[in-house]
Structures are given as structure tokens and as C-alpha cells.
Design a protein around this motif. Structure first.
Motif, mmCIF file in Angstrom:
data_model
loop_
_atom_site.group_PDB
_atom_site.id
_atom_site.type_symbol
_atom_site.label_atom_id
_atom_site.label_comp_id
_atom_site.label_asym_id
_atom_site.label_seq_id
_atom_site.Cartn_x
_atom_site.Cartn_y
_atom_site.Cartn_z
ATOM 1 N N GLN A 8 33.970 35.327 52.268
ATOM 2 C CA GLN A 8 35.212 36.088 52.141
ATOM 3 C C GLN A 8 36.392 35.275 52.686
ATOM 4 O O GLN A 8 37.451 35.182 52.057
ATOM 5 C CB GLN A 8 35.113 37.396 52.925
ATOM 6 C CG GLN A 8 34.418 38.537 52.218
ATOM 7 C CD GLN A 8 34.476 39.803 53.050
ATOM 8 O OE1 GLN A 8 34.599 39.764 54.279
ATOM 9 N NE2 GLN A 8 34.391 40.941 52.391
ATOM 10 N N ASP A 11 45.145 48.717 41.348
ATOM 11 C CA ASP A 11 43.950 48.065 41.875
ATOM 12 C C ASP A 11 43.982 48.115 43.411
ATOM 13 O O ASP A 11 45.009 47.758 44.029
ATOM 14 C CB ASP A 11 43.893 46.613 41.401
ATOM 15 C CG ASP A 11 42.637 45.912 41.874
ATOM 16 O OD1 ASP A 11 41.578 46.112 41.257
ATOM 17 O OD2 ASP A 11 42.708 45.180 42.893
ATOM 18 N N VAL A 41 42.659 46.289 45.741
ATOM 19 C CA VAL A 41 42.883 45.012 46.416
ATOM 20 C C VAL A 41 44.359 44.627 46.353
ATOM 21 O O VAL A 41 44.956 44.191 47.357
ATOM 22 C CB VAL A 41 42.009 43.907 45.776
ATOM 23 C CG1 VAL A 41 42.365 42.536 46.353
ATOM 24 C CG2 VAL A 41 40.535 44.199 45.991
ATOM 25 N N SER A 59 37.742 40.947 51.015
ATOM 26 C CA SER A 59 36.890 42.106 50.759
ATOM 27 C C SER A 59 35.776 41.747 49.784
ATOM 28 O O SER A 59 35.682 40.601 49.306
ATOM 29 C CB SER A 59 37.740 43.250 50.177
ATOM 30 O OG SER A 59 36.939 44.399 49.936
ATOM 31 N N LYS A 96 33.924 43.283 46.163
ATOM 32 C CA LYS A 96 34.141 44.200 45.045
ATOM 33 C C LYS A 96 32.987 44.073 44.066
ATOM 34 O O LYS A 96 32.248 43.083 44.065
ATOM 35 C CB LYS A 96 35.469 43.926 44.360
ATOM 36 C CG LYS A 96 35.471 42.688 43.475
ATOM 37 C CD LYS A 96 36.753 42.618 42.658
ATOM 38 C CE LYS A 96 36.698 41.438 41.663
ATOM 39 N NZ LYS A 96 37.903 41.391 40.802
ATOM 40 N N THR A 97 32.815 45.095 43.257
ATOM 41 C CA THR A 97 31.782 45.092 42.226
ATOM 42 C C THR A 97 32.448 45.087 40.853
ATOM 43 O O THR A 97 33.550 45.617 40.677
ATOM 44 C CB THR A 97 30.868 46.323 42.353
ATOM 45 O OG1 THR A 97 31.652 47.507 42.244
ATOM 46 C CG2 THR A 97 30.135 46.321 43.672
ATOM 47 N N GLY A 98 31.751 44.463 39.923
ATOM 48 C CA GLY A 98 32.270 44.391 38.562
ATOM 49 C C GLY A 98 31.148 44.112 37.592
ATOM 50 O O GLY A 98 29.977 44.402 37.872
ATOM 51 N N VAL A 122 36.246 38.619 47.565
ATOM 52 C CA VAL A 122 37.620 38.533 47.075
ATOM 53 C C VAL A 122 38.555 38.173 48.219
ATOM 54 O O VAL A 122 38.450 38.726 49.336
ATOM 55 C CB VAL A 122 38.065 39.869 46.437
ATOM 56 C CG1 VAL A 122 39.507 39.759 45.931
ATOM 57 C CG2 VAL A 122 37.135 40.264 45.306
ATOM 58 N N ALA A 156 38.335 35.213 43.476
ATOM 59 C CA ALA A 156 37.017 35.870 43.617
ATOM 60 C C ALA A 156 35.905 34.860 43.367
ATOM 61 O O ALA A 156 36.026 33.989 42.495
ATOM 62 C CB ALA A 156 36.895 37.040 42.650
ATOM 63 N N SER A 163 24.565 45.593 43.513
ATOM 64 C CA SER A 163 25.825 46.268 43.275
ATOM 65 C C SER A 163 25.505 47.752 43.186
ATOM 66 O O SER A 163 24.888 48.205 42.224
ATOM 67 C CB SER A 163 26.463 45.792 41.969
ATOM 68 O OG SER A 163 27.607 46.566 41.658
ATOM 69 N N ASP A 207 33.149 47.370 51.594
ATOM 70 C CA ASP A 207 34.438 46.880 51.126
ATOM 71 C C ASP A 207 35.454 46.910 52.260
ATOM 72 O O ASP A 207 35.117 47.160 53.425
ATOM 73 C CB ASP A 207 34.910 47.694 49.916
ATOM 74 C CG ASP A 207 35.141 49.170 50.254
ATOM 75 O OD1 ASP A 207 35.110 49.527 51.459
ATOM 76 O OD2 ASP A 207 35.336 49.968 49.318
ATOM 77 N N ILE A 220 29.305 49.500 49.190
ATOM 78 C CA ILE A 220 29.392 49.365 47.728
ATOM 79 C C ILE A 220 28.190 48.616 47.154
ATOM 80 O O ILE A 220 28.047 48.492 45.935
ATOM 81 C CB ILE A 220 30.680 48.613 47.316
ATOM 82 C CG1 ILE A 220 30.669 47.190 47.905
ATOM 83 C CG2 ILE A 220 31.908 49.381 47.737
ATOM 84 C CD1 ILE A 220 31.755 46.296 47.362
#
Length: 536
Positions: free
Chosen positions: A281, A351, A353, A365, A367-369, A380, A398, A421, A480, A486
Motif C-alpha cells: 500500500q 468513488d 478513494v 487502501s 479495493k476489490t474489482g 491503492v 493500483a 475478494s 479498506d 472486504i
């Protein structure tokens, strides 16, 4: 699962050692019969039983786990006991073949008179042996059973029929052993059926136990008629119970300590992995701040030169090897994407962030995607772009936590690692049988795990079934910037590796107890003889 296999291993030890003692008891009974006749033929049977007793006592110390791999020590012990057993069984069979059949006379009363004067016995047990010897035990035990049944049904020795049936059961047990050690195990279903502690292994030991009980009932029917023998059996039985109790307590304590140490180590490893991700991070944040300070990028944003912004971002993402790099205006409009240069103009104003970056100036942080089938967890880093006190926008960098990252962790820790995730596996060290694809996109449906980690944000430690194998596992939450879980971090160790550590210790204990039990027969005999003489 480990506890069940440990219980089965101890049960196998007890059954094998009990079988060895029964064969020695049969040898004792035959020795009494031989001592009155001094026939060389009968001596072969006595020696055969003695060899069998020692062979099965040694085989009790063999360690068998659910894989086909056993230690070199146990492998050597397995081979020695197999040769001793084969030799003892050969002598027993040879002795039975050399004994003449006592044919039934014409008159029934003669039959009764002659039948009352005979006594004999036999024994055999199934052990794991090398492929070159796999064929002999089932064949020899079946022949021995037939020879005893021949004496029982065609001759005068009807009392030997239980012995014959005992050997027939033993031949079936040995046949199952033969199948489990020689049948190809390429198919997973066949492997689970035939492997150690599998259904066939359990059935084999149950059949042998029934055979030994039948044989024990027969031999003790003769031996218990003498005071000295009763004393030997009482003293030996008490010693056997004490030895078995000691073994069980030692094994349970040892297993508990090793499991406790393993979970403690896994928790530490999960903590180290979490720390590595937090460092990742900070790396993303550092890159975002570095890019945000790029003067040429600032000038291109002020001049609204979209082509120059695009060129700068494309060059920067290649240099940083980031998974994603975006430059966003102060109104949340995407000015450039390094990974997708032609996808611009969409808004990130809502968003989380970006909003937090506007508030704090910088953000680090998770994040999931990705897709719903194969999601992605990313670290991120985001930083505002400012020039002379004016906010021009933000840079968001990221890095995906992929299977390559998991492989790097496994190389340094030798542990299997997965990243989730939510409750869906997004990266892992687990490889499919083809050796290429990864077992990603799989849901973790264990409610205890998801409640502890994703709902309560706590660690979970326990046994988990992964790809039909059990692992001692620890799950840690991925949180997060708002401290909400998360995803999950998984680290685990194959329980077979843990069991092999336990086996390395208890196999020495098993062998020591087996040999001690055999040696204890000598003082048991002397003590019982001394006590019996006091009654004369």
C-alpha cells in the motif's frame, strides 16, 4: 481429521501388537505339545509362530498416513517385518504339511477318545510390505486355513476348525492389503478408497481383528487351564493396557502441541503477509505522490493537453509496472488511464478513494474489482496534484495482488497462500491438475470462516478442506480505508506435513513399546512361575 487418523493409527498399533502376542501364545501352546514328543516336524510350527509373533509386533510400529509416502525408517521397518513374517509363515505351512492327517476311525467312541488328546494352533496377520512380497501373504494364509480345515473336517482334529476359519479371514485381509498396495492410484476416487486410512484399509483391519479374536478364543481355551499361564496373561495384559494408555496420552499431547505450534506459526505468517500487503500500500502511495509531483504532467493538465497527459501516463505506468494508473481532474473526470488509454471522460466523483483523497490529500487502501466470477484485490495509493496551492486533480495508482505475489510468498515461507475478494478466491498458490490454471473464482462457503473474518473482522484458525485435502489454516481479514473487511488472506499447511512430524516421533514410541512388550514376556513368565510354585 488428524485426530481421527491418529486414533486409527493407534488402533492399528494395538491390533497388530495384540495379534503378535496371540501368535506367540499359539507358539507357546505348540511348544508344550512339542515338548512331550520332541518331534523335529513340530518344532517348525513352533518356530514359525515365534517368527510371526515378532513380525506382527514389529509391524505394529509402522506409520501409515493417507498419502503413499512414509518415512524411510518406517519403510525399512515395513520391509524387515515383511521378510520375518514371510519366513515364519513358510515354516508354519511347511510344518503343517509334514504333519500326518489323523484319519477318522470307524467307531465314534474312538474318535472321541483320540480327539480329546490333540491341541494345535496357528496365526497370521496382514502388514504393509514391499511389492515383491505382496503376493505371498494372501496365498500362504489361505493355504494354511485350508490345511487346518482339512485337519478339522477330514481328520480327528475337529477343534482346529476355528483356526482354519481364522486363517481364511486373514487371507481376505491380506488380499485387501494386496489390492491396496498394487492397484494403480491415478484416479482420485480409487486413491481415496485404497489409500491408508481409507475405507479398504479400515475394512482390512476390522477383518483381521475378527480373525485374531477367533484365534485368541481358541488358544486361550487351552492356555487358561493352567495357573502359571493365567498369571502370565494377567501380568502381560496389565502391561499392555499401561503401554497403550501411555501411547495414547503421549500421542494426543504431542499432536495437540504440534497443532498449537503450527497454528501459532500460521498466525505469525498471516500477520507477516498482512504487513507485506500494507507495505505494498505504501509503495502504491509513494508512487502516486511521485507521479503527482511530475512537473510535465502538471503543465499538461494546466494546458488541458490531453495527448500529452496520455503520453505521460502511458510512460509512467510502464516505468512503475502498475496494474492501473489514472489521472483524474479535481471534478472527478478521468483525464487519462495508463492501462486503457482510450477510456477517458468517465466520472469518479462518487468513488470512495477519490472522495477520501480530496478530504485527506492522500490515501492508501485496498479495493476489490474485476468480474464477479474472478474478482481482483488491489492495493491503492492516491495523491492530490497541486500547483501553487491550487488542486489540479489526483493520481490513483493500483497494484493487483495476483497469483504471482502468492507464489513469491510460498517461495519464502513454503506455505500455501490465497487472497480472497469477499469470500471468492482471487489469487492462490493452488494449481489445478493440468499444472497451469489456478483454482480461482471459488467461493468459501464455510459460515464459521466468513462470519469470523468478513463479518467480525477477526482471525480464524482451523482445519479446512481444500481440493479434497485437509489443511491447518488461518484466515485474516483484508480491510479498506474505513476498516471494513472486504476480503481475506489465507495461509495454510497441508495436514499431512503436520502428521509426518507427529509420525516421526510416535513411530519410535510405537517400536519401543512393541519391543518392550515382547521383552516383558520374559519377566512375566519368571514372575508367574515363581508365584505358581508357591501353590505347590
Amino acid at each position: 481429521m488428524i485426530e481421527i487418523q491418529l486414533i486409527l493409527q493407534i488402533a492399528h498399533f494395538a491390533i497388530s501388537l495384540f495379534g503378535g502376542l496371540i501368535f506367540l501364545a499359539c507358539g507357546w501352546l505348540y511348544f508344550d505339545s512339542w515338548n512331550s514328543k520332541k518331534s523335529p516336524k513340530g518344532l517348525l510350527t513352533v518356530i514359525g509362530f515365534v517368527f510371526l509373533g515378532f513380525a506382527f509386533a514389529l509391524s505394529s510400529a509402522e506409520i501409515k498416513n493417507i498419502s503413499t509416502n512414509i518415512s524411510a525408517y518406517s519403510n525399512y521397518l515395513e520391509l524387515v517385518s515383511a521378510y520375518v513374517k514371510t519366513f515364519g509363515f513358510f515354516l508354519l505351512t511347511l510344518g503343517l504339511l509334514m504333519e500326518p492327517l489323523q484319519k477318522k476311525p470307524v467307531y465314534q467312541e474312538s474318535t472321541n477318545a483320540l480327539a480329546a488328546s490333540n491341541a494345535a494352533s496357528a496365526g497370521y496377520f496382514s502388514i504393509q510390505i514391499k511389492p515383491v512380497l505382496f503376493f505371498f501373504p494372501p496365498v500362504l494364509s489361505f493355504i494354511t486355513g485350508i490345511l487346518y480345515l482339512r485337519k478339522g473336517y477330514l481328520g480327528l482334529e475337529g477343534h482346529l476348525r476355528p483356526v482354519g476359519f481364522s486363517f481364511i479371514l486373514i487371507s481376505l485381509s491380506e488380499l485387501l492389503n494386496f489390492v491396496s498396495n498394487t492397484f494403480p492410484l491415478k484416479n482420485i476416487a480409487v486413491y481415496n478408497l485404497l489409500s491408508g486410512f481409507g475405507p479398504l484399509w479400515i475394512i482390512q483391519n476390522i477383518i483381521f481383528l475378527l480373525a485374531i479374536i477367533l484365534l485368541a478364543k481358541w488358544v486361550f481355551g487351552y492356555l487358561l487351564k493352567r495357573v502359571q499361564t493365567q498369571l502370565v496373561l494377567i501380568i502381560s495384559s496389565v502391561a499392555l493396557v499401561i503401554f497403550l494408555f501411555t501411547t495414547v496420552v503421549f500421542s494426543v499431547i504431542l499432536l495437540g502441541n504440534i497443532q498449537k505450534d503450527t497454528y501459532s506459526q500460521l498466525r505469525s505468517d498471516a500477520g507477516i503477509l498482512s504487513y507485506s500487503l500494507k507495505n505494498k500500500q505504501q509503495e502504491a502511495l509513494s508512487d502516486a505522490k511521485f507521479i503527482a509531483g511530475n512537473q510535465e504532467l502538471k503543465k499538461a493538465i494546466i494546458d488541458n493537453d490531453r495527448k500529452k497527459i496520455k503520453d505521460q501516463v502511458t510512460s509512467l505506468i510502464l516505468n512503475k509496472k502498475a496494474s492501473s494508473l489514472m489521472v483524474v481532474s479535481n471534478e472527478g473526470v478521468v483525464l487519462a488511464r495508463g492501462e486503457e488509454p482510450d477510456r477517458i471522460g468517465d466520472s469518479l466523483y462518487s468513488d470512495p478513494v477519490f472522495k477520501r483523497t480530496l478530504e485527506k490529500g492522500e490515501v492508501a487502501s485496498f479495493k476489490t474489482g474485476g468480474s464477479s466470477l474472478i474478482p481482483v484485490v488491489s492495493v491503492v495509493g492516491a495523491s492530490l496534484i497541486s500547483d501553487t496551492g491550487k488542486y489540479l486533480g489526483a493520481v490513483i495508482v493500483a497494484y493487483d495482488i495476483d497469483s504471482a505475489f502468492a507464489d513469491g510468498v510460498k517461495e519464502s515461507t513454503n506455505l500455501d497462500v490465497s487472497i480472497y475478494s469477499g469470500n471468492i478466491r482471487s489469487a492462490t498458490t493452488f494449481v489445478s491438475p493440468d499444472g497451469k490454471s489456478r483454482w480461482v473464482g471459488i467461493k468459501e462457503d464455510n459460515k464459521k470462516i466468513t462470519d469470523a473474518v468478513l463479518k467480525n473482522g477477526q482471525y480464524f484458525a482451523g482445519e479446512v478442506n481444500i481440493l479434497n485435502s485437509f489443511y491447518l489454516s488461518v484466515f485474516a481479514p483484508i480491510k479498506d480505508m474505513d476498516n471494513n473487511p472486504i476480503g481475506m488472506i489465507y495461509v495454510g499447511k497441508d495436514y499431512l506435513d503436520v502428521l509426518s512430524v507427529v509420525a516421526a516421533s510416535i513411530e519410535i514410541t510405537f517400536l519401543f513399546i512393541a519391543l518392550s512388550m515382547l521383552l516383558w514376556l520374559i519377566p512375566s513368565f519368571l514372575i508367574s512361575k515363581y508365584i505358581a510354585n508357591q501353590f505347590k
